[in-house]
Design a protein around this motif. Structure first.
Motif, PDB file in Angstrom:
ATOM      1  N   ALA A 285     -36.103   8.822   9.769  1.00 48.21           N
ATOM      2  CA  ALA A 285     -36.722   7.513   9.521  1.00 48.21           C
ATOM      3  C   ALA A 285     -38.148   7.674   8.990  1.00 48.21           C
ATOM      4  O   ALA A 285     -38.637   6.835   8.230  1.00 48.21           O
ATOM      5  CB  ALA A 285     -36.727   6.674  10.798  1.00 48.21           C
ATOM      6  N   ALA A 286     -38.802   8.761   9.369  1.00 45.64           N
ATOM      7  CA  ALA A 286     -40.160   9.034   8.904  1.00 45.64           C
ATOM      8  C   ALA A 286     -40.162   9.674   7.510  1.00 45.64           C
ATOM      9  O   ALA A 286     -41.215  10.043   6.995  1.00 45.64           O
ATOM     10  CB  ALA A 286     -40.885   9.935   9.902  1.00 45.64           C
ATOM     11  N   GLY A 287     -38.970   9.810   6.909  1.00 43.47           N
ATOM     12  CA  GLY A 287     -38.880  10.353   5.561  1.00 43.47           C
ATOM     13  C   GLY A 287     -38.742  11.858   5.491  1.00 43.47           C
ATOM     14  O   GLY A 287     -38.832  12.452   4.412  1.00 43.47           O
ATOM     15  N   ARG A 288     -38.536  12.494   6.587  1.00 38.40           N
ATOM     16  CA  ARG A 288     -38.422  13.941   6.641  1.00 38.40           C
ATOM     17  C   ARG A 288     -37.038  14.374   6.162  1.00 38.40           C
ATOM     18  O   ARG A 288     -36.034  13.852   6.621  1.00 38.40           O
ATOM     19  CB  ARG A 288     -38.649  14.410   8.076  1.00 38.40           C
ATOM     20  N   ARG A 289     -36.982  15.299   5.230  1.00 41.06           N
ATOM     21  CA  ARG A 289     -35.714  15.905   4.794  1.00 41.06           C
ATOM     22  C   ARG A 289     -35.544  17.177   5.594  1.00 41.06           C
ATOM     23  O   ARG A 289     -36.272  18.145   5.393  1.00 41.06           O
ATOM     24  CB  ARG A 289     -35.736  16.192   3.307  1.00 41.06           C
TER      25      ARG A 289
ATOM     26  N   GLU B 217     -29.980  12.851  30.109  1.00 40.18           N
ATOM     27  CA  GLU B 217     -30.211  12.011  28.937  1.00 40.18           C
ATOM     28  C   GLU B 217     -30.271  12.839  27.662  1.00 40.18           C
ATOM     29  O   GLU B 217     -30.997  13.823  27.585  1.00 40.18           O
ATOM     30  CB  GLU B 217     -31.505  11.210  29.100  1.00 40.18           C
ATOM     31  N   PRO B 218     -29.496  12.445  26.675  1.00 39.93           N
ATOM     32  CA  PRO B 218     -29.533  13.154  25.390  1.00 39.93           C
ATOM     33  C   PRO B 218     -30.821  12.828  24.642  1.00 39.93           C
ATOM     34  O   PRO B 218     -31.333  11.726  24.730  1.00 39.93           O
ATOM     35  CB  PRO B 218     -28.319  12.607  24.657  1.00 39.93           C
ATOM     36  N   THR B 219     -31.318  13.806  23.895  1.00 33.19           N
ATOM     37  CA  THR B 219     -32.545  13.577  23.131  1.00 33.19           C
ATOM     38  C   THR B 219     -32.378  13.882  21.650  1.00 33.19           C
ATOM     39  O   THR B 219     -33.131  13.388  20.829  1.00 33.19           O
ATOM     40  CB  THR B 219     -33.696  14.439  23.677  1.00 33.19           C
ATOM     41  N   ILE B 220     -31.394  14.679  21.301  1.00 33.69           N
ATOM     42  CA  ILE B 220     -31.289  15.185  19.934  1.00 33.69           C
ATOM     43  C   ILE B 220     -31.093  14.073  18.914  1.00 33.69           C
ATOM     44  O   ILE B 220     -31.709  14.086  17.840  1.00 33.69           O
ATOM     45  CB  ILE B 220     -30.174  16.259  19.805  1.00 33.69           C
ATOM     46  N   VAL B 221     -30.251  13.097  19.211  1.00 29.70           N
ATOM     47  CA  VAL B 221     -29.991  12.030  18.239  1.00 29.70           C
ATOM     48  C   VAL B 221     -31.275  11.262  17.956  1.00 29.70           C
ATOM     49  O   VAL B 221     -31.601  10.981  16.799  1.00 29.70           O
ATOM     50  CB  VAL B 221     -28.867  11.091  18.734  1.00 29.70           C
ATOM     51  N   GLN B 222     -32.023  10.942  19.007  1.00 29.79           N
ATOM     52  CA  GLN B 222     -33.260  10.193  18.816  1.00 29.79           C
ATOM     53  C   GLN B 222     -34.286  11.002  18.034  1.00 29.79           C
ATOM     54  O   GLN B 222     -34.950  10.491  17.141  1.00 29.79           O
ATOM     55  CB  GLN B 222     -33.844   9.760  20.163  1.00 29.79           C
ATOM     56  N   VAL B 223     -34.410  12.290  18.342  1.00 30.30           N
ATOM     57  CA  VAL B 223     -35.363  13.150  17.629  1.00 30.30           C
ATOM     58  C   VAL B 223     -35.030  13.200  16.144  1.00 30.30           C
ATOM     59  O   VAL B 223     -35.892  12.986  15.280  1.00 30.30           O
ATOM     60  CB  VAL B 223     -35.387  14.567  18.234  1.00 30.30           C
ATOM     61  N   LEU B 224     -33.767  13.478  15.823  1.00 29.62           N
ATOM     62  CA  LEU B 224     -33.366  13.585  14.418  1.00 29.62           C
ATOM     63  C   LEU B 224     -33.480  12.243  13.703  1.00 29.62           C
ATOM     64  O   LEU B 224     -33.919  12.183  12.550  1.00 29.62           O
ATOM     65  CB  LEU B 224     -31.956  14.150  14.302  1.00 29.62           C
ATOM     66  N   THR B 225     -33.105  11.159  14.378  1.00 28.94           N
ATOM     67  CA  THR B 225     -33.215   9.819  13.787  1.00 28.94           C
ATOM     68  C   THR B 225     -34.665   9.487  13.458  1.00 28.94           C
ATOM     69  O   THR B 225     -34.968   8.963  12.385  1.00 28.94           O
ATOM     70  CB  THR B 225     -32.625   8.766  14.741  1.00 28.94           C
ATOM     71  N   ASP B 226     -35.562   9.787  14.375  1.00 26.20           N
ATOM     72  CA  ASP B 226     -36.988   9.521  14.151  1.00 26.20           C
ATOM     73  C   ASP B 226     -37.527  10.332  12.972  1.00 26.20           C
ATOM     74  O   ASP B 226     -38.299   9.807  12.151  1.00 26.20           O
ATOM     75  CB  ASP B 226     -37.806   9.823  15.408  1.00 26.20           C
ATOM     76  N   LEU B 227     -37.144  11.589  12.884  1.00 23.55           N
ATOM     77  CA  LEU B 227     -37.612  12.429  11.781  1.00 23.55           C
ATOM     78  C   LEU B 227     -37.094  11.914  10.433  1.00 23.55           C
ATOM     79  O   LEU B 227     -37.851  11.834   9.454  1.00 23.55           O
ATOM     80  CB  LEU B 227     -37.181  13.879  11.987  1.00 23.55           C
TER      81      LEU B 227
END
Length: 135
Positions: free
Chosen positions: A87-91, A75-85
Motif C-alpha cells: 500500500a505504501a508503494g513498495r515493490r 495472531e498472524p502478522t505477515i499479511v498485514q506487514v506485506l499489505t502495508d508495504l
C-alpha cells in the motif's frame, strides 16, 4: 491441531492404522461439511487446540459441535506487514518476502512462548486422562 485421546485402534480412509494418543494436525475445521465433521467425530476426537488468531477464528469457527475447542490464539502478522508495504508503494522482491516470512515464523516462537506452553500443558492433561482411564 486436534487430538485423538480415545483408547481404541482405528483405521484411516487409506487403510493405515491410526492409533490412540496421536496428535493430528489439520487446517482449520470451520469449513467442514456435516459428513466431514462426522468422520472426525468417528475418530473419537474430543478436543481441538486452535492456534488461529482471534479474527480468523471468529470468521470460521470449528464446525464440529461435539468437540471442546481450546482457543490458543497466535495472531498472524505477515499479511498485514506485506499489505502495508504494498500500500505504501513498495515493490517487494522475492528475497524480501522470504525474509518477512522467516521473521514471521521466528516470531511465532519468540513472541508466543506462552501459547506453546499452554498447548503442551493441554497435551499433558490428555496424557493424565488417558493413564487414568487405562488404569
Amino acid at each position: 491441531l486436534y487430538v485423538d485421546v480415545g483408547r481404541s485402534f482405528l483405521f484411516g480412509q487409506d487403510g493405515r492404522l491410526v492409533v490412540a494418543r496421536r496428535l493430528f494436525r489439520s487446517d482449520h475445521l470451520g469449513a467442514l461439511s456435516a459428513d466431514d465433521g462426522s468422520q472426525v467425530s468417528a475418530l473419537g476426537v474430543r478436543r481441538v487446540l486452535d492456534l488461529r488468531g482471534v479474527n480468523e477464528r471468529a470468521t470460521a469457527p470449528c464446525a464440529i459441535s461435539s468437540v471442546t475447542v481450546h482457543s490458543l490464539p497466535i495472531e498472524p502478522t505477515i499479511v498485514q506487514v506485506l499489505t502495508d508495504l504494498i500500500a505504501a508503494g513498495r515493490r517487494l522482491t522475492r528475497g524480501e518476502v522470504v525474509s518477512h516470512m522467516q521473521n514471521t515464523y521466528r516470531g511465532f516462537v519468540r513472541n508466543n512462548t506462552h501459547r506453546f506452553a499452554e498447548l503442551f500443558a493441554h497435551l499433558g492433561v490428555f496424557d493424565r486422562e488417558i493413564e487414568s482411564a487405562l488404569s
